[in-house]
Scaffold this motif. Sequence first.
Motif, mmCIF file in Angstrom:
data_model
loop_
_atom_site.group_PDB
_atom_site.id
_atom_site.type_symbol
_atom_site.label_atom_id
_atom_site.label_comp_id
_atom_site.label_asym_id
_atom_site.label_seq_id
_atom_site.Cartn_x
_atom_site.Cartn_y
_atom_site.Cartn_z
ATOM 1 N N ILE A 1 19.287 -14.242 -9.262
ATOM 2 C CA ILE A 1 20.678 -14.065 -9.691
ATOM 3 C C ILE A 1 20.703 -13.952 -11.207
ATOM 4 O O ILE A 1 20.088 -14.768 -11.900
ATOM 5 N N GLU A 2 21.397 -12.929 -11.729
ATOM 6 C CA GLU A 2 21.620 -12.832 -13.171
ATOM 7 C C GLU A 2 22.988 -13.438 -13.459
ATOM 8 O O GLU A 2 23.976 -13.077 -12.805
ATOM 9 N N VAL A 3 23.021 -14.360 -14.383
ATOM 10 C CA VAL A 3 24.263 -15.056 -14.724
ATOM 11 C C VAL A 3 24.778 -14.451 -16.029
ATOM 12 O O VAL A 3 24.107 -14.523 -17.057
ATOM 13 N N ILE A 4 25.940 -13.844 -15.973
ATOM 14 C CA ILE A 4 26.508 -13.210 -17.171
ATOM 15 C C ILE A 4 27.685 -14.033 -17.654
ATOM 16 O O ILE A 4 28.570 -14.397 -16.866
ATOM 17 N N VAL A 5 27.664 -14.353 -18.938
ATOM 18 C CA VAL A 5 28.732 -15.140 -19.559
ATOM 19 C C VAL A 5 29.503 -14.211 -20.487
ATOM 20 O O VAL A 5 28.898 -13.477 -21.275
ATOM 21 N N ARG A 6 30.830 -14.266 -20.401
ATOM 22 C CA ARG A 6 31.653 -13.395 -21.261
ATOM 23 C C ARG A 6 32.695 -14.214 -22.007
ATOM 24 O O ARG A 6 33.520 -14.884 -21.392
ATOM 25 N N ASN A 7 32.639 -14.146 -23.317
ATOM 26 C CA ASN A 7 33.649 -14.780 -24.169
ATOM 27 C C ASN A 7 34.685 -13.751 -24.608
ATOM 28 O O ASN A 7 35.855 -14.064 -24.809
ATOM 29 N N ILE B 1 35.792 -9.588 -23.750
ATOM 30 C CA ILE B 1 35.592 -8.544 -22.739
ATOM 31 C C ILE B 1 34.931 -7.324 -23.395
ATOM 32 O O ILE B 1 35.408 -6.820 -24.415
ATOM 33 N N ALA B 2 33.838 -6.876 -22.792
ATOM 34 C CA ALA B 2 33.106 -5.709 -23.306
ATOM 35 C C ALA B 2 32.306 -5.114 -22.151
ATOM 36 O O ALA B 2 32.286 -5.653 -21.043
ATOM 37 N N GLY B 3 31.652 -4.008 -22.444
ATOM 38 C CA GLY B 3 30.686 -3.409 -21.520
ATOM 39 C C GLY B 3 31.250 -3.135 -20.145
ATOM 40 O O GLY B 3 32.361 -2.610 -20.004
ATOM 41 N N SER B 4 30.481 -3.524 -19.129
ATOM 42 C CA SER B 4 30.827 -3.144 -17.753
ATOM 43 C C SER B 4 32.152 -3.751 -17.314
ATOM 44 O O SER B 4 32.885 -3.140 -16.534
ATOM 45 N N MET B 5 32.490 -4.930 -17.810
ATOM 46 C CA MET B 5 33.754 -5.544 -17.375
ATOM 47 C C MET B 5 34.957 -4.812 -17.967
ATOM 48 O O MET B 5 35.967 -4.609 -17.283
ATOM 49 N N ALA B 6 34.824 -4.393 -19.228
ATOM 50 C CA ALA B 6 35.904 -3.631 -19.869
ATOM 51 C C ALA B 6 36.143 -2.340 -19.083
ATOM 52 O O ALA B 6 37.289 -1.969 -18.802
ATOM 53 N N GLY C 1 20.341 -1.709 -8.743
ATOM 54 C CA GLY C 1 21.029 -1.727 -10.035
ATOM 55 C C GLY C 1 21.739 -3.042 -10.309
ATOM 56 O O GLY C 1 22.816 -3.056 -10.918
ATOM 57 N N ASP C 2 21.152 -4.153 -9.874
ATOM 58 C CA ASP C 2 21.703 -5.505 -10.135
ATOM 59 C C ASP C 2 23.211 -5.578 -9.838
ATOM 60 O O ASP C 2 24.023 -5.822 -10.739
ATOM 61 N N PRO C 3 23.613 -5.390 -8.571
ATOM 62 C CA PRO C 3 25.052 -5.340 -8.260
ATOM 63 C C PRO C 3 25.768 -6.679 -8.474
ATOM 64 O O PRO C 3 25.185 -7.743 -8.285
ATOM 65 N N VAL D 1 29.530 -12.272 -27.997
ATOM 66 C CA VAL D 1 30.522 -11.606 -27.137
ATOM 67 C C VAL D 1 30.236 -11.923 -25.669
ATOM 68 O O VAL D 1 31.095 -12.408 -24.940
ATOM 69 N N ASP D 2 29.010 -11.632 -25.238
ATOM 70 C CA ASP D 2 28.581 -11.928 -23.862
ATOM 71 C C ASP D 2 27.061 -11.998 -23.834
ATOM 72 O O ASP D 2 26.402 -11.637 -24.811
ATOM 73 N N PHE D 3 26.523 -12.499 -22.737
ATOM 74 C CA PHE D 3 25.064 -12.572 -22.612
ATOM 75 C C PHE D 3 24.676 -12.808 -21.166
ATOM 76 O O PHE D 3 25.506 -13.183 -20.338
ATOM 77 N N LYS D 4 23.394 -12.595 -20.892
ATOM 78 C CA LYS D 4 22.854 -12.731 -19.538
ATOM 79 C C LYS D 4 21.779 -13.809 -19.510
ATOM 80 O O LYS D 4 20.928 -13.861 -20.409
ATOM 81 N N THR E 1 19.729 -9.013 -24.446
ATOM 82 C CA THR E 1 20.449 -9.733 -23.377
ATOM 83 C C THR E 1 21.762 -10.360 -23.858
ATOM 84 O O THR E 1 22.434 -11.030 -23.076
ATOM 85 N N CYS E 2 22.077 -10.166 -25.139
ATOM 86 C CA CYS E 2 23.338 -10.677 -25.687
ATOM 87 C C CYS E 2 24.079 -9.528 -26.358
ATOM 88 O O CYS E 2 23.457 -8.645 -26.931
ATOM 89 N N ARG E 3 25.401 -9.579 -26.344
ATOM 90 C CA ARG E 3 26.163 -8.728 -27.270
ATOM 91 C C ARG E 3 26.527 -9.592 -28.466
ATOM 92 O O ARG E 3 27.098 -10.680 -28.300
ATOM 93 N N LEU E 4 26.171 -9.110 -29.659
ATOM 94 C CA LEU E 4 26.416 -9.851 -30.897
ATOM 95 C C LEU E 4 27.138 -8.927 -31.864
ATOM 96 O O LEU E 4 26.642 -7.829 -32.149
ATOM 97 N N PHE F 1 21.411 0.954 -29.013
ATOM 98 C CA PHE F 1 20.518 1.845 -28.254
ATOM 99 C C PHE F 1 21.281 2.489 -27.090
ATOM 100 O O PHE F 1 21.246 3.717 -26.932
ATOM 101 N N ARG F 2 21.996 1.650 -26.309
ATOM 102 C CA ARG F 2 22.715 2.183 -25.134
ATOM 103 C C ARG F 2 23.657 3.317 -25.531
ATOM 104 O O ARG F 2 23.783 4.310 -24.837
ATOM 105 N N ARG F 3 24.361 3.117 -26.674
ATOM 106 C CA ARG F 3 25.431 4.049 -27.053
ATOM 107 C C ARG F 3 25.037 5.000 -28.195
ATOM 108 O O ARG F 3 25.910 5.616 -28.818
HETATM 109 P P1 TMP Z 1 27.369 -5.625 -18.962
HETATM 110 O O1 TMP Z 1 28.537 -5.412 -19.843
HETATM 111 O O2 TMP Z 1 26.542 -4.404 -18.778
HETATM 112 O O3 TMP Z 1 27.749 -6.254 -17.664
HETATM 113 O O4 TMP Z 1 26.427 -6.670 -19.705
HETATM 114 C C1 TMP Z 1 26.836 -7.968 -19.982
HETATM 115 C C2 TMP Z 1 25.767 -8.680 -20.799
HETATM 116 O O5 TMP Z 1 24.592 -8.846 -20.050
HETATM 117 C C3 TMP Z 1 25.362 -7.947 -22.063
HETATM 118 O O6 TMP Z 1 25.201 -8.906 -23.101
HETATM 119 C C4 TMP Z 1 24.035 -7.324 -21.730
HETATM 120 C C5 TMP Z 1 23.478 -8.239 -20.696
HETATM 121 N N1 TMP Z 1 22.709 -7.528 -19.692
HETATM 122 C C6 TMP Z 1 21.362 -7.766 -19.552
HETATM 123 O O7 TMP Z 1 20.787 -8.583 -20.279
HETATM 124 N N2 TMP Z 1 20.665 -7.090 -18.601
HETATM 125 C C7 TMP Z 1 21.231 -6.196 -17.772
HETATM 126 O O8 TMP Z 1 20.555 -5.609 -16.928
HETATM 127 C C8 TMP Z 1 22.643 -5.947 -17.931
HETATM 128 C C9 TMP Z 1 23.336 -4.942 -17.056
HETATM 129 C C10 TMP Z 1 23.331 -6.628 -18.890
#
Ligand code: TMP
Length: 240
Positions: free
Chosen positions: A95-101, A103-108, A134-136, A180-183, A203-206, A220-222
């Motif tokens: 399980i990947e645990v994502i913490v969001r302080n 809203i950004a990225g996939s949740m936005a 794809g880590d659903p 911002v958020d992290f995994k 693994t973090c948005r900073l 890199f992503r964008r």
């Molecule tokens: P997301 O906006 O793509 O859901 O990502 C949320 C946070 O999780 C972001 O800080 C990046 C991190 N992340 C990973 O570390 N590995 C991953 O595979 C994904 C999709 C996000």
Amino acid sequence: MSTEATMEKGEQIYEGKAKKLYTTANPDLLIQYFKDDATAFNAQKRGTIGDKGVVNNKISEKLFNLLEKEGIPTHFVKRLSDREMLVKHLQIIPIEVIVRNIIAGSMAKRLGIEEGTVAKETIIDLCYKCDELGDPLINEYHALALEWITREQLARVKELTLKINDVLRKFFDERGLILVDFKLEFGLHKGEVLLADEICPDTCRLWDKATREKMDKDRFRRDLGNVEEAYQEVLRRVLA
Ligand code: TMP
Ligand code: ASP
């Protein structure tokens, strides 16, 4: 067995998108090797970020040490070299645990919320750790019903996750960065839940507190440019 006797890399037992794992002479310990390879959007975009492995290894070392000091049990034992750290051999919870302080990225995108909107409370998302899918996104019911985690372990994961968020948010804030958020990933070691994997700009948005500039893998992503420079700057501030 002393850790000194376990530095020799044994067999490679895992290769992920950003790291490799090797056995050591001690079955309880593994070597985690950090690569420069970068992927995004479930590996549809591929590239390298110069010296990312070295930077992420050092940032992770600093953050694992900080968290250990704050009472968070982690897999980190010690950094061995520029690209290698010695870690405890865990059974990874899938399980990947994502913490969001913020809203950004996939949740936005998913919920049509403007990136940068502050969350009134900390949000925890769970994803099923499965590259082929794809880590659903999943929820606690899925995780429990499919026996990816026990109720007791889940409670511990959530407790540790919120504490980690408090510690890291304060740490980055003091260094002019907004977390911002992290995994996070967790694993089991002798029945105990330990923090695993890495914590780094992959693994973090900073975001820079003063300019709101992105200082993480979103460069890199964008295709925002100055990717290496941003990683080096985060390392500089983390070690400051
Ligand atoms: P997301 O906006 O793509 O859901 O990502 C949320 C946070 O999780 C972001 O800080 C990046 C991190 N992340 C990973 O570390 N590995 C991953 O595979 C994904 C999709 C996000
Ligand atoms: N590392 C993930 C991938 O390649 C996602 C990401 O970090 O954006 O797919």
